[in-house]
Design a protein around this motif. Structure first.
Motif, PDB file in Angstrom:
ATOM      1  N   GLY A   1       0.820  -1.216   0.000  1.00 51.38           N
ATOM      2  CA  GLY A   1       0.000   0.000   0.000  1.00 51.38           C
ATOM      3  C   GLY A   1       0.844   1.252   0.000  1.00 51.38           C
ATOM      4  O   GLY A   1       2.061   1.209   0.216  1.00 51.38           O
ATOM      5  N   LYS A   2       0.162   2.363  -0.281  1.00 52.15           N
ATOM      6  CA  LYS A   2       0.880   3.644  -0.292  1.00 52.15           C
ATOM      7  C   LYS A   2       0.987   4.179   1.131  1.00 52.15           C
ATOM      8  O   LYS A   2       0.005   4.120   1.888  1.00 52.15           O
ATOM      9  CB  LYS A   2       0.098   4.656  -1.130  1.00 52.15           C
ATOM     10  N   PRO A   3       2.135   4.737   1.493  1.00 52.98           N
ATOM     11  CA  PRO A   3       2.242   5.352   2.827  1.00 52.98           C
ATOM     12  C   PRO A   3       1.281   6.544   2.945  1.00 52.98           C
ATOM     13  O   PRO A   3       0.917   7.141   1.931  1.00 52.98           O
ATOM     14  CB  PRO A   3       3.694   5.852   2.875  1.00 52.98           C
ATOM     15  N   THR A   4       0.888   6.863   4.155  1.00 55.13           N
ATOM     16  CA  THR A   4       0.047   8.044   4.388  1.00 55.13           C
ATOM     17  C   THR A   4       0.825   9.304   4.010  1.00 55.13           C
ATOM     18  O   THR A   4       2.025   9.415   4.309  1.00 55.13           O
ATOM     19  CB  THR A   4      -0.364   8.098   5.880  1.00 55.13           C
ATOM     20  N   GLU A   5       0.139  10.236   3.354  1.00 48.77           N
ATOM     21  CA  GLU A   5       0.788  11.496   2.964  1.00 48.77           C
ATOM     22  C   GLU A   5       1.068  12.310   4.227  1.00 48.77           C
ATOM     23  O   GLU A   5       0.147  12.608   4.994  1.00 48.77           O
ATOM     24  CB  GLU A   5      -0.186  12.274   2.072  1.00 48.77           C
TER      25      GLU A   5
ATOM     26  N   LYS B   1      -7.101  21.589  10.001  1.00 54.17           N
ATOM     27  CA  LYS B   1      -7.011  21.642   8.533  1.00 54.17           C
ATOM     28  C   LYS B   1      -7.149  20.250   7.908  1.00 54.17           C
ATOM     29  O   LYS B   1      -7.330  20.127   6.707  1.00 54.17           O
ATOM     30  CB  LYS B   1      -5.653  22.231   8.108  1.00 54.17           C
ATOM     31  N   ARG B   2      -7.012  19.199   8.736  1.00 46.92           N
ATOM     32  CA  ARG B   2      -7.143  17.848   8.194  1.00 46.92           C
ATOM     33  C   ARG B   2      -7.607  16.897   9.301  1.00 46.92           C
ATOM     34  O   ARG B   2      -7.259  17.084  10.470  1.00 46.92           O
ATOM     35  CB  ARG B   2      -5.803  17.351   7.642  1.00 46.92           C
ATOM     36  N   VAL B   3      -8.399  15.930   8.895  1.00 41.62           N
ATOM     37  CA  VAL B   3      -8.820  14.892   9.836  1.00 41.62           C
ATOM     38  C   VAL B   3      -8.363  13.555   9.265  1.00 41.62           C
ATOM     39  O   VAL B   3      -8.506  13.291   8.074  1.00 41.62           O
ATOM     40  CB  VAL B   3     -10.359  14.897  10.028  1.00 41.62           C
ATOM     41  N   ILE B   4      -7.766  12.727  10.121  1.00 43.29           N
ATOM     42  CA  ILE B   4      -7.435  11.350   9.745  1.00 43.29           C
ATOM     43  C   ILE B   4      -8.357  10.477  10.598  1.00 43.29           C
ATOM     44  O   ILE B   4      -8.318  10.571  11.828  1.00 43.29           O
ATOM     45  CB  ILE B   4      -5.969  10.972  10.086  1.00 43.29           C
ATOM     46  N   ALA B   5      -9.201   9.683   9.956  1.00 45.54           N
ATOM     47  CA  ALA B   5     -10.157   8.856  10.710  1.00 45.54           C
ATOM     48  C   ALA B   5      -9.946   7.397  10.338  1.00 45.54           C
ATOM     49  O   ALA B   5     -10.053   7.026   9.168  1.00 45.54           O
ATOM     50  CB  ALA B   5     -11.585   9.273  10.404  1.00 45.54           C
ATOM     51  N   ILE B   6      -9.632   6.567  11.347  1.00 41.58           N
ATOM     52  CA  ILE B   6      -9.361   5.144  11.092  1.00 41.58           C
ATOM     53  C   ILE B   6     -10.065   4.293  12.147  1.00 41.58           C
ATOM     54  O   ILE B   6      -9.984   4.564  13.347  1.00 41.58           O
ATOM     55  CB  ILE B   6      -7.850   4.835  11.111  1.00 41.58           C
ATOM     56  N   GLY B   7     -10.736   3.243  11.656  1.00 43.63           N
ATOM     57  CA  GLY B   7     -11.434   2.361  12.581  1.00 43.63           C
ATOM     58  C   GLY B   7     -12.448   1.535  11.835  1.00 43.63           C
ATOM     59  O   GLY B   7     -12.329   1.339  10.621  1.00 43.63           O
TER      60      GLY B   7
ATOM     61  N   PRO C   1      -4.132   2.156   1.197  1.00 45.02           N
ATOM     62  CA  PRO C   1      -5.509   2.140   1.710  1.00 45.02           C
ATOM     63  C   PRO C   1      -6.103   3.509   2.035  1.00 45.02           C
ATOM     64  O   PRO C   1      -7.275   3.604   2.353  1.00 45.02           O
ATOM     65  CB  PRO C   1      -5.384   1.295   2.995  1.00 45.02           C
ATOM     66  N   ASP C   2      -5.315   4.599   1.957  1.00 47.80           N
ATOM     67  CA  ASP C   2      -5.854   5.909   2.312  1.00 47.80           C
ATOM     68  C   ASP C   2      -6.630   6.515   1.142  1.00 47.80           C
ATOM     69  O   ASP C   2      -6.134   6.525   0.002  1.00 47.80           O
ATOM     70  CB  ASP C   2      -4.701   6.872   2.670  1.00 47.80           C
TER      71      ASP C   2
ATOM     72  N   ARG D   1       2.387  10.221  14.923  1.00 48.81           N
ATOM     73  CA  ARG D   1       3.798  10.524  15.251  1.00 48.81           C
ATOM     74  C   ARG D   1       4.493  11.217  14.079  1.00 48.81           C
ATOM     75  O   ARG D   1       5.162  12.241  14.251  1.00 48.81           O
ATOM     76  CB  ARG D   1       4.506   9.209  15.602  1.00 48.81           C
ATOM     77  N   ALA D   2       4.287  10.674  12.867  1.00 55.45           N
ATOM     78  CA  ALA D   2       4.938  11.259  11.688  1.00 55.45           C
ATOM     79  C   ALA D   2       4.398  12.665  11.395  1.00 55.45           C
ATOM     80  O   ALA D   2       5.160  13.574  11.040  1.00 55.45           O
ATOM     81  CB  ALA D   2       4.734  10.350  10.477  1.00 55.45           C
TER      82      ALA D   2
END
Ligand code: FAD
Ligand code: FES
Ligand code: MG
Length: 284
Positions: A90-94, A182-188, A241-242, A118-119
């Protein structure tokens, strides 16, 4: 063979494995995953890379027991080996500096969002994390997520720990009061990601989700992981997967995730009966 170096039970049904996999550890980046086979006849299951140690040559995964293969995985201990451990896929998260990012995670995905938070923080972002669980007994890594966040909100569905309710409630309040997000990362779980995306859409805040359709090869060949994003067919294992949560066809994803429910239940029943035979007691 890939040796298990360490095993830890984070909750009664959520487990951590640190695996000896130097080639995967050399290249792993936040947001990528591996395909695991327990033995040569076992099914292939994707698990997200929760952490890596390039010096030790190890990869950490965290998984929740939901069916036969994850229950079987949970019977393994340090010293046991996995037949296959393919990745990083998969592609790494931007990762870019956008200012303030809200990291929203539910259940086992706390471990998935950890390297991403963390990143993003190392890239200079302010991180506001929201972690949600069904109840107090399932809470894990609160201190670990706090260590990579500037603020942390914990919710439980039943109110047994932290704030009562779903993660979408503090997320909405955050967007109403904090115009800097400015951005939301939602995982679950898929339903959680769907409603987190619905929550952020009226605010026009870009929302990245990590999709979890059924996968087989994980390399773009079988087509099993196809999803619709912005009206286009995408393969989650190679295009994701993002994805942008506002563009995902959530109902199609949810339907496709349940197409093998009968087979999954049948195979779990057979496995559970075999376990009763082996141990003299049921594992469920
Ligand atoms: P089953 O009873 O076979 O299935 C239970 C449900 O899991 C199914 O209804 C289906 O929706 C889903 N599922 C079944 N087989 C697969 C498959 N081959 N691929 C994907 N989903 C499947 N889970 C974690 O606990 N930790 C993780 O870090 C994690 N990361 C993932 C990363 C990606 C990219 C994807 C696609 C999924 C991830 N999952 C993760 C979900 C995990 O792969 C499934 O829970 C697991 O495959 C279920 O297998 P099972 O045999 O135990 O359950
Ligand atoms: Fe086969 Fe993605 S898992 S194409
Ligand atoms: Mg299965």
């Amino acid at each position: 063979m890939y040796r298990i170096l360490h095993r830890e039970d984070l909750t009664p049904n959520t487990h951590l494995l640190r695996i000896d996999a130097p080639a995967v550890a050399r290249k792993a980046q936040a947001g990528q995953f591996v395909i695991v086979m327990i033995d040569e006849v076992g099914e292939r299951i994707p698990l997200t890379i929760a952490d890596w140690d390039r010096a030790e040559g190890s990869i950490t995964v965290v998984f929740m027991e939901v069916g036969k293969t994850t229950q079987k995985l949970a019977t393994l201990h340090a010293g046991d080996s996995l037949h296959a451990f393919i990745g990083p896929l998969g592609k790494p998260t931007e990762i870019e500096n956008v200012g303030t990012v809200a990291c929203v995670a539910g259940g086992f995905a706390i471990a998935v969002i950890m390297p991403i938070a963390r990143a993003l923080r190392e890239a200079g972002n302010r991180i506001i994390s929201i972690m949600g669980f069904r109840n107090k007994d399932l809470v894990f890594w609160e201190d670990e997520l706090m260590a990579v966040s500037d603020e942390l909100i914990v919710t439980t569905d039943d109110g047994s720990y932290g704030r009562k309710g779903l993660v979408t409630e503090p997320l909405r309040e955050l967007l109403e009061t904090n115009k800097d997000v400015k951005r939301v990362i939602a995982i679950g779980p898929t339903v959680m990601m769907k409603f987190a995306s619905r929550t952020t859409e009226p605010f026009g805040v870009k929302t990245i989700v990590s999709l979890n359709p059924i996968m087989v090869d994980g390399t773009g060949m079988c087509g099993c992981c196809r999803v619709e994003v912005g009206g286009k067919t995408r393969f989650t294992c190679v295009d994701g997967p993002d994805f942008d949560g506002h563009l995902v066809d959530w109902d199609l994803l949810i339907t496709r995730q349940s197409i093998y429910l009968d087979e999954e239940k049948r195979t779990l029943d057979i496995w559970s009966k075999q376990q009763v035979g082996v141990t003299g007691c049921s594992i469920i």
